[in-house]
Design a protein around this motif. Structure first.
Motif, PDB file in Angstrom:
ATOM      1  N   TYR A 137      50.524  29.630  23.884  1.00  0.00           N
ATOM      2  CA  TYR A 137      49.506  31.000  24.166  1.00  0.00           C
ATOM      3  C   TYR A 137      48.446  30.842  24.897  1.00  0.00           C
ATOM      4  CZ  TYR A 137      52.423  33.373  20.790  1.00  0.00           C
ATOM      5  OH  TYR A 137      53.621  34.015  19.854  1.00  0.00           O
ATOM      6  N   ALA A 138      47.567  29.779  24.753  1.00  0.00           N
ATOM      7  CA  ALA A 138      46.222  29.464  25.357  1.00  0.00           C
ATOM      8  C   ALA A 138      46.655  29.464  27.222  1.00  0.00           C
ATOM      9  CB  ALA A 138      45.495  28.387  25.047  1.00  0.00           C
ATOM     10  N   GLY A 139      47.867  28.656  27.307  1.00  0.00           N
ATOM     11  CA  GLY A 139      48.419  28.489  28.517  1.00  0.00           C
ATOM     12  C   GLY A 139      48.735  29.680  29.275  1.00  0.00           C
ATOM     13  N   GLY A 140      49.370  30.498  28.397  1.00  0.00           N
ATOM     14  CA  GLY A 140      49.692  31.873  28.767  1.00  0.00           C
ATOM     15  C   GLY A 140      48.501  32.783  29.318  1.00  0.00           C
ATOM     16  N   LEU A 141      47.599  32.764  28.647  1.00  0.00           N
ATOM     17  CA  LEU A 141      46.390  33.253  29.155  1.00  0.00           C
ATOM     18  C   LEU A 141      45.675  32.804  30.278  1.00  0.00           C
ATOM     19  CD1 LEU A 141      44.138  35.770  28.642  1.00  0.00           C
ATOM     20  CD2 LEU A 141      43.045  33.849  26.999  1.00  0.00           C
ATOM     21  N   VAL A 142      45.546  31.301  30.361  1.00  0.00           N
ATOM     22  CA  VAL A 142      45.108  30.837  31.736  1.00  0.00           C
ATOM     23  C   VAL A 142      45.934  31.083  32.847  1.00  0.00           C
ATOM     24  CG1 VAL A 142      44.639  28.476  32.776  1.00  0.00           C
ATOM     25  CG2 VAL A 142      43.910  28.956  30.354  1.00  0.00           C
ATOM     26  N   GLY A 143      47.362  31.099  32.665  1.00  0.00           N
ATOM     27  CA  GLY A 143      48.247  31.274  33.813  1.00  0.00           C
ATOM     28  C   GLY A 143      47.999  32.587  34.098  1.00  0.00           C
ATOM     29  N   LEU A 144      47.718  33.893  33.314  1.00  0.00           N
ATOM     30  CA  LEU A 144      47.384  35.117  33.729  1.00  0.00           C
ATOM     31  C   LEU A 144      45.961  35.030  34.506  1.00  0.00           C
ATOM     32  CD1 LEU A 144      47.971  38.106  33.863  1.00  0.00           C
ATOM     33  CD2 LEU A 144      46.738  38.432  31.571  1.00  0.00           C
ATOM     34  N   ILE A 145      45.051  34.515  34.134  1.00  0.00           N
ATOM     35  CA  ILE A 145      43.791  34.379  34.925  1.00  0.00           C
ATOM     36  C   ILE A 145      43.848  33.744  36.158  1.00  0.00           C
ATOM     37  CG2 ILE A 145      41.454  33.389  34.847  1.00  0.00           C
ATOM     38  CD1 ILE A 145      41.609  33.797  31.631  1.00  0.00           C
ATOM     39  N   VAL A 146      44.566  32.706  36.326  1.00  0.00           N
ATOM     40  CA  VAL A 146      44.984  32.155  37.598  1.00  0.00           C
ATOM     41  C   VAL A 146      45.676  32.967  38.510  1.00  0.00           C
ATOM     42  CG1 VAL A 146      46.087  30.149  38.480  1.00  0.00           C
ATOM     43  CG2 VAL A 146      44.759  29.750  36.640  1.00  0.00           C
ATOM     44  N   ALA A 147      46.529  33.432  37.843  1.00  0.00           N
ATOM     45  CA  ALA A 147      47.650  34.353  38.742  1.00  0.00           C
ATOM     46  C   ALA A 147      46.820  35.472  39.247  1.00  0.00           C
ATOM     47  CB  ALA A 147      48.731  34.767  37.952  1.00  0.00           C
ATOM     48  N   VAL A 148      45.970  36.229  38.603  1.00  0.00           N
ATOM     49  CA  VAL A 148      45.305  37.396  38.904  1.00  0.00           C
ATOM     50  C   VAL A 148      44.028  36.714  39.956  1.00  0.00           C
ATOM     51  CG1 VAL A 148      43.297  39.025  38.290  1.00  0.00           C
ATOM     52  CG2 VAL A 148      45.492  38.531  36.940  1.00  0.00           C
ATOM     53  N   PHE A 149      43.602  35.572  39.919  1.00  0.00           N
ATOM     54  CA  PHE A 149      42.650  35.163  40.867  1.00  0.00           C
ATOM     55  C   PHE A 149      43.289  34.789  42.116  1.00  0.00           C
ATOM     56  CE2 PHE A 149      40.793  31.319  42.784  1.00  0.00           C
ATOM     57  CZ  PHE A 149      39.667  31.958  43.088  1.00  0.00           C
ATOM     58  N   LEU A 150      44.433  33.943  42.066  1.00  0.00           N
ATOM     59  CA  LEU A 150      45.256  33.972  43.337  1.00  0.00           C
ATOM     60  C   LEU A 150      45.744  34.985  43.887  1.00  0.00           C
ATOM     61  CD1 LEU A 150      47.371  30.627  42.030  1.00  0.00           C
ATOM     62  CD2 LEU A 150      45.011  30.802  43.617  1.00  0.00           C
ATOM     63  N   LEU A 151      46.291  36.255  43.228  1.00  0.00           N
ATOM     64  CA  LEU A 151      46.539  37.123  43.827  1.00  0.00           C
ATOM     65  C   LEU A 151      45.570  38.159  44.508  1.00  0.00           C
ATOM     66  CD1 LEU A 151      49.349  38.714  41.267  1.00  0.00           C
ATOM     67  CD2 LEU A 151      49.829  37.575  43.477  1.00  0.00           C
ATOM     68  N   LYS A 152      44.390  37.954  43.779  1.00  0.00           N
ATOM     69  CA  LYS A 152      43.179  38.634  44.545  1.00  0.00           C
ATOM     70  C   LYS A 152      42.790  38.158  45.551  1.00  0.00           C
ATOM     71  CE  LYS A 152      40.541  41.585  42.523  1.00  0.00           C
ATOM     72  NZ  LYS A 152      40.475  43.182  42.892  1.00  0.00           N
ATOM     73  N   ARG A 153      42.943  36.727  45.665  1.00  0.00           N
ATOM     74  CA  ARG A 153      42.419  36.194  46.874  1.00  0.00           C
ATOM     75  C   ARG A 153      43.494  36.395  48.023  1.00  0.00           C
ATOM     76  NH1 ARG A 153      41.526  29.817  46.391  1.00  0.00           N
ATOM     77  NH2 ARG A 153      43.622  29.711  47.406  1.00  0.00           N
ATOM     78  N   LYS A 154      44.794  36.390  47.820  1.00  0.00           N
ATOM     79  CA  LYS A 154      45.843  36.525  48.709  1.00  0.00           C
ATOM     80  C   LYS A 154      45.676  38.119  49.204  1.00  0.00           C
ATOM     81  CE  LYS A 154      50.273  35.422  48.051  1.00  0.00           C
ATOM     82  NZ  LYS A 154      51.420  35.275  47.452  1.00  0.00           N
ATOM     83  N   MET A 155      45.411  38.857  48.542  1.00  0.00           N
ATOM     84  CA  MET A 155      45.158  40.610  48.776  1.00  0.00           C
ATOM     85  C   MET A 155      43.714  40.563  49.983  1.00  0.00           C
ATOM     86  SD  MET A 155      46.027  42.009  45.326  1.00  0.00           S
ATOM     87  CE  MET A 155      45.895  43.948  45.815  1.00  0.00           C
ATOM     88  N   LYS A 156      42.939  39.837  49.356  1.00  0.00           N
ATOM     89  CA  LYS A 156      41.735  39.688  50.381  1.00  0.00           C
ATOM     90  C   LYS A 156      41.996  39.048  51.656  1.00  0.00           C
ATOM     91  CE  LYS A 156      37.937  39.771  47.013  1.00  0.00           C
ATOM     92  NZ  LYS A 156      36.907  39.320  46.492  1.00  0.00           N
ATOM     93  N   GLN A 157      42.813  37.944  51.704  1.00  0.00           N
ATOM     94  CA  GLN A 157      42.999  37.260  52.815  1.00  0.00           C
ATOM     95  C   GLN A 157      43.982  38.235  53.826  1.00  0.00           C
ATOM     96  OE1 GLN A 157      42.226  34.349  53.976  1.00  0.00           O
ATOM     97  NE2 GLN A 157      43.204  34.920  55.815  1.00  0.00           N
TER      98      GLN A 157
END
Length: 188
Positions: free
Chosen positions: A161-181
């Motif tokens: 469960y903790a890994g799923g939450l970390v994964g969501l945070i990482v995915a959101v961060f990476l997607l935000k970065r890709k969108m800005k790029q």
């Protein structure tokens, strides 16, 4: 507020990813719990079966374990799908949005699996190598190898469960970065 309440035109685009996320999360839970059951049957018979007794249709134990796995995790996929889709469908480029959402789900699944494996290793080290004798009060009910296996599975579940939450945070961060790029590439 835009992350929580979608524009009406985006609702039809978001719904399939909510369903997909819920199914993906549920199937992940089914597989996860089959592996967990193999490690510690008692974790289910003496703990999870009581938590999910409303879902007991007197099926064979392995099927009941699968139902429990689905019921315990479908909501994680739904929740993740909501945030991934809300982020991705702010633009009109549907192909890019779909690819971003699927990549986000892959990141979340990998983080959950990786954390579950690390949880299993940590549980094993704690209860076999370092010979811990306690686990959330269950030592009154179990002892020896049974308690150790029970504790390992509990650690695997919590870490997943903790890994799923970390994964969501990482995915959101990476997607935000890709969108800005992508936006900066368009501006050039």
């Amino acid at each position: 507020m835009n992350w929580i309440v979608p524009r009406v035109r985006n609702v039809r685009r978001i719904l399939p990813y909510l369903w997909f996320g819920a199914l993906l999360g549920g199937f992940y839970g089914m597989l996860h719990d089959q592996i967990s059951y193999t490690i510690s049957r008692e974790y289910f018979t003496d703990f999870k079966f009581h938590q999910f007794r409303y879902a007991d249709f007197h099926l064979p134990e392995r099927l009941y374990v699968g139902i429990i796995g689905f019921l315990a995790t479908w909501w994680v996929g739904l929740f993740s799908g909501w945030f991934l889709a809300r982020m991705s469908f702010n633009s009109d480029d549907l192909q890019t949005a779909r690819r971003d959402i699927l990549q986000g789900f892959a990141i979340i699944a990998c983080c959950a699996m990786g954390a579950g494996i690390l949880g299993g290793v940590a549980g094993y080290l704690n209860y076999y190598v370092f010979d811990a004798q306690e686990f959330l009060g269950f030592e009154r009910q179990f002892s020896g190898t049974t308690l150790k296996r029970f504790a390992i599975v509990g650690t695997i579940h919590n870490a997943g469960y903790a890994g799923g939450l970390v994964g969501l945070i990482v995915a959101v961060f990476l997607l935000k970065r890709k969108m800005k790029q992508r936006l900066s590439d368009v501006d050039m």
